[in-house]
Design a protein around this motif. Structure first.
Motif, PDB file in Angstrom:
ATOM      1  N   GLY A 176       9.377  27.689  34.945  1.00 48.63           N
ATOM      2  CA  GLY A 176       9.721  27.381  33.557  1.00 48.63           C
ATOM      3  C   GLY A 176      11.096  27.896  33.180  1.00 48.63           C
ATOM      4  O   GLY A 176      11.900  28.272  34.028  1.00 48.63           O
ATOM      5  N   ASP A 177      11.374  27.935  31.868  1.00 52.28           N
ATOM      6  CA  ASP A 177      12.685  28.429  31.444  1.00 52.28           C
ATOM      7  C   ASP A 177      12.594  29.395  30.269  1.00 52.28           C
ATOM      8  O   ASP A 177      13.589  29.728  29.642  1.00 52.28           O
ATOM      9  N   LYS A 178      11.386  29.859  29.973  1.00 54.73           N
ATOM     10  CA  LYS A 178      11.222  30.839  28.893  1.00 54.73           C
ATOM     11  C   LYS A 178      11.309  32.244  29.485  1.00 54.73           C
ATOM     12  O   LYS A 178      10.787  32.497  30.567  1.00 54.73           O
ATOM     13  N   PRO A 179      11.927  33.184  28.760  1.00 53.92           N
ATOM     14  CA  PRO A 179      11.918  34.567  29.238  1.00 53.92           C
ATOM     15  C   PRO A 179      10.481  35.109  29.320  1.00 53.92           C
ATOM     16  O   PRO A 179       9.676  34.858  28.421  1.00 53.92           O
ATOM     17  N   TYR A 180      10.194  35.824  30.387  1.00 56.15           N
ATOM     18  CA  TYR A 180       8.858  36.413  30.550  1.00 56.15           C
ATOM     19  C   TYR A 180       8.678  37.600  29.612  1.00 56.15           C
ATOM     20  O   TYR A 180       9.554  38.464  29.515  1.00 56.15           O
ATOM     21  N   GLU A 181       7.522  37.628  28.925  1.00 54.33           N
ATOM     22  CA  GLU A 181       7.152  38.768  28.083  1.00 54.33           C
ATOM     23  C   GLU A 181       6.442  39.805  28.970  1.00 54.33           C
ATOM     24  O   GLU A 181       5.932  39.464  30.034  1.00 54.33           O
ATOM     25  N   VAL A 182       6.369  41.048  28.485  1.00 55.10           N
ATOM     26  CA  VAL A 182       5.775  42.116  29.312  1.00 55.10           C
ATOM     27  C   VAL A 182       4.314  41.831  29.667  1.00 55.10           C
ATOM     28  O   VAL A 182       3.828  42.246  30.717  1.00 55.10           O
ATOM     29  N   LYS A 183       3.611  41.092  28.793  1.00 54.12           N
ATOM     30  CA  LYS A 183       2.181  40.869  29.038  1.00 54.12           C
ATOM     31  C   LYS A 183       1.887  39.542  29.748  1.00 54.12           C
ATOM     32  O   LYS A 183       0.729  39.192  29.964  1.00 54.12           O
ATOM     33  N   ASP A 184       2.932  38.803  30.096  1.00 57.45           N
ATOM     34  CA  ASP A 184       2.707  37.524  30.793  1.00 57.45           C
ATOM     35  C   ASP A 184       2.065  37.768  32.162  1.00 57.45           C
ATOM     36  O   ASP A 184       2.233  38.838  32.761  1.00 57.45           O
ATOM     37  N   LYS A 185       1.373  36.736  32.622  1.00 60.43           N
ATOM     38  CA  LYS A 185       0.635  36.830  33.890  1.00 60.43           C
ATOM     39  C   LYS A 185       1.608  37.014  35.060  1.00 60.43           C
ATOM     40  O   LYS A 185       2.590  36.282  35.181  1.00 60.43           O
ATOM     41  N   VAL A 186       1.318  38.015  35.894  1.00 60.80           N
ATOM     42  CA  VAL A 186       2.152  38.218  37.084  1.00 60.80           C
ATOM     43  C   VAL A 186       1.550  37.443  38.254  1.00 60.80           C
ATOM     44  O   VAL A 186       0.341  37.305  38.351  1.00 60.80           O
ATOM     45  N   ASP A 187       2.429  36.932  39.110  1.00 59.20           N
ATOM     46  CA  ASP A 187       1.977  36.157  40.264  1.00 59.20           C
ATOM     47  C   ASP A 187       3.154  36.038  41.242  1.00 59.20           C
ATOM     48  O   ASP A 187       3.840  35.024  41.278  1.00 59.20           O
ATOM     49  N   PRO A 188       3.400  37.096  42.041  1.00 60.92           N
ATOM     50  CA  PRO A 188       4.587  37.115  42.907  1.00 60.92           C
ATOM     51  C   PRO A 188       4.567  35.996  43.949  1.00 60.92           C
ATOM     52  O   PRO A 188       3.502  35.618  44.432  1.00 60.92           O
ATOM     53  N   ILE A 189       5.771  35.502  44.285  1.00 62.44           N
ATOM     54  CA  ILE A 189       5.851  34.414  45.270  1.00 62.44           C
ATOM     55  C   ILE A 189       6.450  34.869  46.602  1.00 62.44           C
ATOM     56  O   ILE A 189       6.645  34.077  47.506  1.00 62.44           O
ATOM     57  N   ASN A 190       6.756  36.166  46.720  1.00 61.45           N
ATOM     58  CA  ASN A 190       7.195  36.689  48.023  1.00 61.45           C
ATOM     59  C   ASN A 190       6.624  38.101  48.221  1.00 61.45           C
ATOM     60  O   ASN A 190       6.051  38.686  47.302  1.00 61.45           O
TER      61      ASN A 190
END
Length: 281
Positions: free
Chosen positions: A109-123
């Motif tokens: 996406g293109d929205k800045p991530y908030e501190v409580k947004d879902k984490v999901d690392p890709i590496n």
């Protein structure tokens, strides 16, 4: 305040020590030579003996591509060492700041991530840093987790130094233009960390310089400010394959800093100008 800083030979640790000492704090800087953070007994013994009021954990395994091969090494440094520090901080009731990364997010996406947004690392690097966050949450009731992006400082290697070096060797360069984030100066970041650690405003924070750009925009500004004549070609991530998948959206929202009454960092352009001056000196 009596503060332990890990990773003092790295970019951020170096400036955190400098800033705290400037403020009159008693700082004990730890390097890989003075303490192996992956040995739990050593970590526990050392921190118990020092009895700090706070630990700022800047040491990390940050070779993103290499982490895909050296999985155990990255895990030991970023996750296990963090859990050992968190455990002993809980025991002696010391505050802890864990430095994390935008790489805990999927980068979509293109929205800045908030501190409580879902984490999901890709590496794997992002995964080990995320698991480091989990260790802090598990071991401590009160904690600071500070996520940062695109760090540059005097002490160590970074994108700015690489671009300046390459500009002396080549007339044209290709730079990725579809990964967007905030270049962050360790001097500014260190000031913010020194301020945060002296409060009890616990939680997760995003701390970067203000504004967003691509690596391509960043390179263009480095060459413009340093008066280098280099032709820069924009690339897509797909045209620049790397071992570790890179998030395209590295934007972090600094709303939490504002809510808690902390000063936001200056713009990344302002930071870059000061950094280039620092390098000249």
């Amino acid at each position: 305040m009596r503060v332990v800083v890990t990773g003092v030979n790295g970019q951020l640790g170096y400036d955190v020590v400098k800033e705290l000492r400037k403020q009159g704090d008693e700082v004990i800087g730890l390097t890989r030579e003075t303490l192996d953070l992956t040995e739990e007994d050593q970590v526990t013994k050392t921190i118990r003996e020092i009895k700090p009021e706070a630990v700022i954990h800047c040491a990390a395994y940050t070779a993103v591509d290499l982490a895909e091969e050296e999985k155990d090494k990255a895990l030991n440094v970023n996750t296990l060492a963090t859990s050992y520090l968190a455990k002993v901080c809980a025991e002696i009731q010391a505050k802890m700041i864990y430095i994390s990364t935008d790489y805990v997010f999927p980068g979509e996406g293109d929205k800045p991530y908030e501190v409580k947004d879902k984490v999901d690392p890709i590496n794997w690097y992002g995964q080990t840093k995320y698991e480091g966050e989990q260790a802090v949450l598990r071991e401590l009731n009160h904690y600071f987790i500070v996520r940062v992006t695109w760090v540059f400082g005097k002490n160590g290697n970074n994108f700015v130094k690489t671009m300046l070096r390459l500009s002396q060797e080549r007339e044209s360069l290709s730079v990725v233009a579809d990964q967007i984030g905030s270049p962050t100066y360790t001097v500014d970041l260190a000031k913010c960390l020194a301020e945060i650690v002296k409060t009890d405003k616990y939680g997760i924070y995003h701390v970067t310089n203000e504004g967003f750009c691509s690596w391509y925009d960043f390179a263009m500004e480095i060459f413009r400010m340093s008066g280098r004549n280099v032709v820069v070609h924009p690339l897509t991530s797909e045209q620049f394959p790397s071992k570790a998948k890179r998030p395209k959206n590295c934007r972090l929202s600094k709303q939490k800093l504002t809510e808690e009454g902390f000063e936001r960092l200056p713009s990344w352009q302002d930071a870059l100008a000061r950094y280039l001056e620092e390098l000249k000196q």
